[in-house]
Design a protein around this motif. Structure first.
Motif, PDB file in Angstrom:
ATOM      1  N   ASP A 129      49.433  42.549  21.030  1.00  0.00           N
ATOM      2  CA  ASP A 129      48.572  43.443  21.804  1.00  0.00           C
ATOM      3  C   ASP A 129      48.733  44.862  21.269  1.00  0.00           C
ATOM      4  O   ASP A 129      49.852  45.318  21.006  1.00  0.00           O
ATOM      5  N   THR A 130      47.638  45.565  21.077  1.00  0.00           N
ATOM      6  CA  THR A 130      47.679  46.930  20.580  1.00  0.00           C
ATOM      7  C   THR A 130      46.966  47.847  21.564  1.00  0.00           C
ATOM      8  O   THR A 130      46.418  47.397  22.581  1.00  0.00           O
ATOM      9  N   ALA A 132      44.252  49.004  21.217  1.00  0.00           N
ATOM     10  CA  ALA A 132      42.826  48.663  21.209  1.00  0.00           C
ATOM     11  C   ALA A 132      42.508  47.465  22.083  1.00  0.00           C
ATOM     12  O   ALA A 132      41.334  47.201  22.358  1.00  0.00           O
ATOM     13  N   GLY A 133      43.556  46.717  22.511  1.00  0.00           N
ATOM     14  CA  GLY A 133      43.276  45.590  23.380  1.00  0.00           C
ATOM     15  C   GLY A 133      44.228  44.428  23.177  1.00  0.00           C
ATOM     16  O   GLY A 133      45.164  44.475  22.367  1.00  0.00           O
ATOM     17  N   THR A 134      43.963  43.345  23.900  1.00  0.00           N
ATOM     18  CA  THR A 134      44.784  42.141  23.879  1.00  0.00           C
ATOM     19  C   THR A 134      44.492  41.308  22.644  1.00  0.00           C
ATOM     20  O   THR A 134      43.329  41.147  22.253  1.00  0.00           O
ATOM     21  N   ASP A 135      45.543  40.774  22.033  1.00  0.00           N
ATOM     22  CA  ASP A 135      45.432  39.868  20.886  1.00  0.00           C
ATOM     23  C   ASP A 135      44.658  40.473  19.718  1.00  0.00           C
ATOM     24  O   ASP A 135      43.964  39.766  18.992  1.00  0.00           O
ATOM     25  N   LYS A 136      44.773  41.765  19.521  1.00  0.00           N
ATOM     26  CA  LYS A 136      44.113  42.388  18.371  1.00  0.00           C
ATOM     27  C   LYS A 136      44.832  42.029  17.071  1.00  0.00           C
ATOM     28  O   LYS A 136      44.211  41.889  16.027  1.00  0.00           O
ATOM     29  N   THR A 138      48.406  42.366  14.321  1.00  0.00           N
ATOM     30  CA  THR A 138      48.869  43.316  13.327  1.00  0.00           C
ATOM     31  C   THR A 138      49.387  42.569  12.101  1.00  0.00           C
ATOM     32  O   THR A 138      49.640  41.360  12.141  1.00  0.00           O
ATOM     33  N   THR A 157      45.396  47.998  11.910  1.00  0.00           N
ATOM     34  CA  THR A 157      44.458  46.941  12.296  1.00  0.00           C
ATOM     35  C   THR A 157      43.047  47.519  12.319  1.00  0.00           C
ATOM     36  O   THR A 157      42.786  48.494  13.037  1.00  0.00           O
ATOM     37  N   ASP A 162      39.818  41.009  15.889  1.00  0.00           N
ATOM     38  CA  ASP A 162      40.645  40.283  16.834  1.00  0.00           C
ATOM     39  C   ASP A 162      41.542  39.339  16.056  1.00  0.00           C
ATOM     40  O   ASP A 162      41.149  38.806  15.009  1.00  0.00           O
ATOM     41  N   GLN A 163      42.753  39.122  16.546  1.00  0.00           N
ATOM     42  CA  GLN A 163      43.714  38.201  15.930  1.00  0.00           C
ATOM     43  C   GLN A 163      43.918  38.518  14.447  1.00  0.00           C
ATOM     44  O   GLN A 163      43.983  37.626  13.604  1.00  0.00           O
ATOM     45  N   GLY A 185      41.291  38.039  10.256  1.00  0.00           N
ATOM     46  CA  GLY A 185      41.303  37.992  11.702  1.00  0.00           C
ATOM     47  C   GLY A 185      40.268  36.999  12.181  1.00  0.00           C
ATOM     48  O   GLY A 185      39.654  36.275  11.399  1.00  0.00           O
TER      49      GLY A 185
END
Length: 478
Positions: A129-130, A132-136, A138, A157, A162-163, A185
């Motif tokens: 989590d970053t 910028a949001g959940t599960d982004k 790195t 990132t 995402d991911q 991602g």
């Protein structure tokens, strides 16, 4: 594995449920991962290559799925659990902190990015989590040095991803200006260009494929001394697998894949000995039209490189378990091609192809798994002289059990400096998905089961059973 064209749900629970259950709609599924596992590399400069074992579902300080990476240091006597380092986001010098479900070590790659003589390790953390949001997600570079991997820095990132870190690839050759890291991602890839230093860089980054992403690898396809990117999309509507795209940084459009076949994973090696890297891609899915978009039980595709690299209209060579000389026979849902790797085991100057078939049924044992080595050849289609290993092979530790998935990931490299590459195989289903890794020593002309060893989670002081995925596992189901 049945063809899937739908865009999947975006949570890691999809992977967990599929691994534990082994079925989707009553159909067995094969979990595929990029290329092979990380090629052994010398992180501490002692002259021996070190093996990287991913443990993405490891519990760290009570946080399930935080993830870890184990580096086993090479030596004259090979690999030993006594000589290893256990790296997490709680380790000194590693950016971030261990959190539930991050999956640190879901992907890894090795290269000397800053060209200081020590290999560096690139680690994907796709569920981080970053701000910028959940599960982004790195991607972290851990710098090699005399004391090993003791410091690192995170790459930025990209916005809209995402991911990020679902898969990673790296190349370091010549000067650091030619180094590169490519990461994928959920919705595309990004390539970071050198030079890389411990305090600055990368110099720039460029977009790659702008599509649902599967896997990525690198290699020199045209002999110009610089790495090319090979990106594979996720399963795509109208196709039984993903699309294979070369250097998407040069033409980041979805409509320029290689012709002649779909795939899920790929690696690069010189399998015909002409001095140019060749793309070896695994296509484990079942075909809608056998011989047109796949082979029964899966297949491997080879696009040969040359002075112009691999052109979009090049036609691949196809290998399956029904090819002359290849052990076994094509059977539905074998998953031949779920993992691929290359290494010159017989030291003839031509890379050999290693193919994982983790859902191969052996006798009455479902999804026990098998690994096949297909020697490279300077002329003709590879297949002659191919041989295989599984847990029923004499001197390979363990035994064939349902759902072991021997061959989930693959790697190869010389870890004891005797000039003979070892073969490293994982099985993510071993010990109730704790996972296990087998190391087969290099022999005079091929890897040998004699003296082979198994490393389990218990070898490293981790729980001996339960969902940890030692050795890594497939990408989330597509």
């Amino acid at each position: 594995m049945s063809p899937i064209a739908k865009r999947p749900r975006t949570r890691r629970r999809v992977l967990a449920a599929a691994l534990v259950g082994g079925l989707i709609g009553g159909v067995p599924v094969t979990s595929a991962h990029a290329a092979g596992d990380t090629v052994p590399a010398d992180f501490n400069g002692d002259g021996y290559r070190d093996a990287v074992l991913r443990v993405p579902a490891a519990t760290v300080n009570g946080r399930s799925g935080a993830g870890a990476v184990i580096v086993m240091y090479g030596s004259a006597s090979g690999l030993s659990a006594r000589k290893h380092v256990f790296l997490t986001q709680n380790s000194p010098g590693v950016p971030g902190s261990a959190e539930k479900g991050d999956y640190f070590g879901a992907s890894t790659a090795s290269a000397d990015l800053d060209r200081d003589g020590y290999a560096d390790l690139v680690v994907g953390v796709p569920y981080e989590d970053t701000s910028a949001g959940t599960d982004k997600g790195t991607v972290t570079i851990l710098w090699g040095g005399r004391s090993g991997l003791v410091s690192g820095r995170a790459l930025p990132t990209p916005a809209g991803f995402d991911q990020f870190g679902r898969d990673v690839a790296a190349a370091g050759k010549g000067s650091s200006s030619a180094s590169m890291v490519t990461a994928g991602g959920w919705n595309g890839t990004r390539t970071f260009l050198g030079p890389f230093t411990r305090s600055a860089g990368p110099a720039s980054s460029v977009p790659g494929i702008d599509a649902w992403f599967g896997s990525v690898t690198t290699g020199d396809l045209n002999g110009n001394g610089r790495a090319d990117t090979v990106a594979v999309t996720g399963r795509t509507g109208g196709h039984t697998g993903g699309l294979v795209v070369v250097n998407p940084e040069d033409h980041p459009v979805y409509e320029q894949p290689l012709t002649g076949g779909d795939a899920l994973v790929a690696t690069v090696g010189d399998v015909n000995g002409d001095g140019y890297g060749d793309i070896v891609a695994g296509d484990p899915d079942e075909p809608e039209r056998r011989g047109v978009d796949g082979e029964l039980g899966g297949r491997v595709l080879i696009w040969y490189g040359g002075a112009s690299g691999v052109t979009v209209d090049a036609k691949p060579v196809v290998i399956s378990q029904d090819s002359p000389g290849v052990p076994g026979a094509g059977e539905k849902y074998d998953g031949f091609g779920s993992s691929v790797a290359v290494a010159d085991f017989n030291r003839d100057g031509v890379d050999d192809i290693v193919v994982g078939t983790p859902t191969e049924k052996l006798g009455t044992v479902a999804a026990a798994g098998m690994v096949t080595v297909v020697p490279g050849t300077r002329t003709g289609t590879p297949g002659a002289g191919a041989y295989s290993f599984h847990q029923g092979t004499a001197n390979v530790p363990g035994g064939n059990e349902a759902g072991d998935h021997f061959g989930t990931t693959l790697s190869a490299g010389d870890v004891n400096r005797d000039g003979r590459p070892e073969l490293i195989v994982s099985g993510d289903g071993e010990n109730n998905y704790a996972g296990a890794v087998w190391v087969l020593p290099g022999g005079s002309s091929r890897p040998t089961a004699t003296g082979s060893r198994i490393f389990t989670t218990g070898s490293f002081g981790l729980p001996s059973s339960g969902y940890q995925l030692l050795g890594g596992s497939g990408l989330p189901l597509l």
